[in-house]
Design a protein around this motif. Structure first.
Motif, PDB file in Angstrom:
ATOM      1  N   ASN A   1     -18.711  21.319 -26.381  1.00 53.97           N
ATOM      2  CA  ASN A   1     -17.914  20.100 -26.481  1.00 53.97           C
ATOM      3  C   ASN A   1     -16.795  20.098 -25.453  1.00 53.97           C
ATOM      4  O   ASN A   1     -16.399  21.148 -24.947  1.00 53.97           O
ATOM      5  CB  ASN A   1     -17.323  19.977 -27.882  1.00 53.97           C
ATOM      6  N   ASN A   2     -16.275  18.912 -25.178  1.00 59.27           N
ATOM      7  CA  ASN A   2     -15.175  18.768 -24.217  1.00 59.27           C
ATOM      8  C   ASN A   2     -15.476  19.531 -22.923  1.00 59.27           C
ATOM      9  O   ASN A   2     -14.658  20.318 -22.440  1.00 59.27           O
ATOM     10  CB  ASN A   2     -13.859  19.272 -24.832  1.00 59.27           C
ATOM     11  N   LEU A   3     -16.639  19.293 -22.376  1.00 59.14           N
ATOM     12  CA  LEU A   3     -17.048  19.988 -21.162  1.00 59.14           C
ATOM     13  C   LEU A   3     -16.151  19.616 -19.986  1.00 59.14           C
ATOM     14  O   LEU A   3     -15.693  18.465 -19.874  1.00 59.14           O
ATOM     15  CB  LEU A   3     -18.505  19.661 -20.840  1.00 59.14           C
ATOM     16  N   GLN A   4     -15.901  20.589 -19.150  1.00 59.35           N
ATOM     17  CA  GLN A   4     -15.055  20.428 -17.973  1.00 59.35           C
ATOM     18  C   GLN A   4     -15.833  20.818 -16.721  1.00 59.35           C
ATOM     19  O   GLN A   4     -16.810  21.567 -16.805  1.00 59.35           O
ATOM     20  CB  GLN A   4     -13.804  21.281 -18.121  1.00 59.35           C
ATOM     21  N   PRO A   5     -15.414  20.321 -15.564  1.00 54.10           N
ATOM     22  CA  PRO A   5     -16.138  20.657 -14.330  1.00 54.10           C
ATOM     23  C   PRO A   5     -16.308  22.157 -14.113  1.00 54.10           C
ATOM     24  O   PRO A   5     -17.337  22.590 -13.565  1.00 54.10           O
ATOM     25  CB  PRO A   5     -15.269  20.027 -13.238  1.00 54.10           C
TER      26      PRO A   5
ATOM     27  N   VAL B   1     -26.397  23.184 -16.060  1.00 52.38           N
ATOM     28  CA  VAL B   1     -25.410  22.279 -16.652  1.00 52.38           C
ATOM     29  C   VAL B   1     -24.471  21.834 -15.543  1.00 52.38           C
ATOM     30  O   VAL B   1     -23.870  22.668 -14.860  1.00 52.38           O
ATOM     31  CB  VAL B   1     -24.629  22.983 -17.770  1.00 52.38           C
ATOM     32  N   THR B   2     -24.349  20.546 -15.362  1.00 50.28           N
ATOM     33  CA  THR B   2     -23.461  19.996 -14.344  1.00 50.28           C
ATOM     34  C   THR B   2     -22.490  19.039 -15.018  1.00 50.28           C
ATOM     35  O   THR B   2     -22.900  18.100 -15.699  1.00 50.28           O
ATOM     36  CB  THR B   2     -24.253  19.229 -13.259  1.00 50.28           C
ATOM     37  N   VAL B   3     -21.202  19.303 -14.824  1.00 48.96           N
ATOM     38  CA  VAL B   3     -20.156  18.470 -15.407  1.00 48.96           C
ATOM     39  C   VAL B   3     -19.413  17.782 -14.275  1.00 48.96           C
ATOM     40  O   VAL B   3     -18.804  18.442 -13.433  1.00 48.96           O
ATOM     41  CB  VAL B   3     -19.196  19.290 -16.269  1.00 48.96           C
ATOM     42  N   SER B   4     -19.450  16.469 -14.269  1.00 51.73           N
ATOM     43  CA  SER B   4     -18.779  15.707 -13.216  1.00 51.73           C
ATOM     44  C   SER B   4     -17.372  15.308 -13.669  1.00 51.73           C
ATOM     45  O   SER B   4     -17.127  15.059 -14.841  1.00 51.73           O
ATOM     46  CB  SER B   4     -19.582  14.463 -12.866  1.00 51.73           C
ATOM     47  N   SER B   5     -16.483  15.224 -12.710  1.00 51.04           N
ATOM     48  CA  SER B   5     -15.083  14.886 -13.037  1.00 51.04           C
ATOM     49  C   SER B   5     -14.845  13.381 -13.016  1.00 51.04           C
ATOM     50  O   SER B   5     -15.679  12.617 -12.583  1.00 51.04           O
ATOM     51  CB  SER B   5     -14.143  15.576 -12.056  1.00 51.04           C
TER      52      SER B   5
ATOM     53  N   GLY C   1     -28.249  19.606 -18.386  1.00 48.74           N
ATOM     54  CA  GLY C   1     -28.243  18.279 -17.797  1.00 48.74           C
ATOM     55  C   GLY C   1     -26.925  17.950 -17.152  1.00 48.74           C
ATOM     56  O   GLY C   1     -26.083  18.821 -16.942  1.00 48.74           O
ATOM     57  N   LEU C   2     -26.765  16.671 -16.833  1.00 41.57           N
ATOM     58  CA  LEU C   2     -25.551  16.166 -16.190  1.00 41.57           C
ATOM     59  C   LEU C   2     -24.723  15.405 -17.215  1.00 41.57           C
ATOM     60  O   LEU C   2     -25.243  14.551 -17.931  1.00 41.57           O
ATOM     61  CB  LEU C   2     -25.928  15.245 -15.030  1.00 41.57           C
ATOM     62  N   VAL C   3     -23.432  15.714 -17.266  1.00 44.26           N
ATOM     63  CA  VAL C   3     -22.550  15.059 -18.225  1.00 44.26           C
ATOM     64  C   VAL C   3     -21.174  14.879 -17.587  1.00 44.26           C
ATOM     65  O   VAL C   3     -20.789  15.640 -16.693  1.00 44.26           O
ATOM     66  CB  VAL C   3     -22.450  15.894 -19.525  1.00 44.26           C
ATOM     67  N   GLN C   4     -20.470  13.860 -18.019  1.00 44.64           N
ATOM     68  CA  GLN C   4     -19.117  13.638 -17.510  1.00 44.64           C
ATOM     69  C   GLN C   4     -18.124  14.552 -18.224  1.00 44.64           C
ATOM     70  O   GLN C   4     -18.366  14.982 -19.363  1.00 44.64           O
ATOM     71  CB  GLN C   4     -18.715  12.183 -17.710  1.00 44.64           C
ATOM     72  N   ALA C   5     -17.020  14.814 -17.580  1.00 41.33           N
ATOM     73  CA  ALA C   5     -15.970  15.623 -18.195  1.00 41.33           C
ATOM     74  C   ALA C   5     -15.559  15.011 -19.532  1.00 41.33           C
ATOM     75  O   ALA C   5     -15.423  13.787 -19.657  1.00 41.33           O
ATOM     76  CB  ALA C   5     -14.770  15.714 -17.266  1.00 41.33           C
TER      77      ALA C   5
END
Length: 123
Positions: free
Chosen positions: A83-87, A119-123, A9-13
């Motif tokens: 955890n602590n996902l990054q772009p 998996v998409t991580v937005s900054s 899914g989509l999650v913020q940094a």
């Protein structure tokens, strides 16, 4: 053996996600399972793996301390807690399994892959 992933899914940094991969079919001869990822324009890389025999684990240096791979012994299902996902963690995450299949008088190891989960991580 068939593998089905879920949980992308989509999650913020700084956020977290948990991926699941369920193996079905003849899973008796699987010796290891793991997660790979492929970022846009890059080659597929190993993220983490776990041995079926002793639950020993391996991680890519880039995810050590942030990602944890685990296994449900009863269901041949693995998980990836991120955890602590990054772009730079953005990509398609693929589950894979090493399956020993008959090959004439012997057997060979076959790599089985799931369809992938984004998996998409937005900054």
């Amino acid at each position: 053996v068939q593998l089905v992933e879920s949980g992308g899914g989509l999650v913020q940094a700084g956020g977290f996600l948990r991926l699941s991969c369920a193996a079905s079919g003849s899973t008796f001869n699987i010796d290891a399972m793991g997660w790979h990822r492929q970022a846009p324009g890059k080659q597929r890389e190993l993220v983490a793996s776990i041995s079926i025999d002793d639950n020993s684990t391996k991680y890519a240096d880039s995810v050590k301390g942030r990602f944890t791979i685990s296994r449900d012994n009863a269901k041949t299902t693995i998980y990836l807690q991120m955890n602590n996902l990054q772009p730079e963690d953005t990509g398609v995450y693929y589950c894979n399994a090493g399956d020993w299949v008959p090959a004439g008088m012997t057997r060979r190891r076959l790599e089985v892959w799931g369809q992938g989960t984004l998996v998409t991580v937005s900054s």
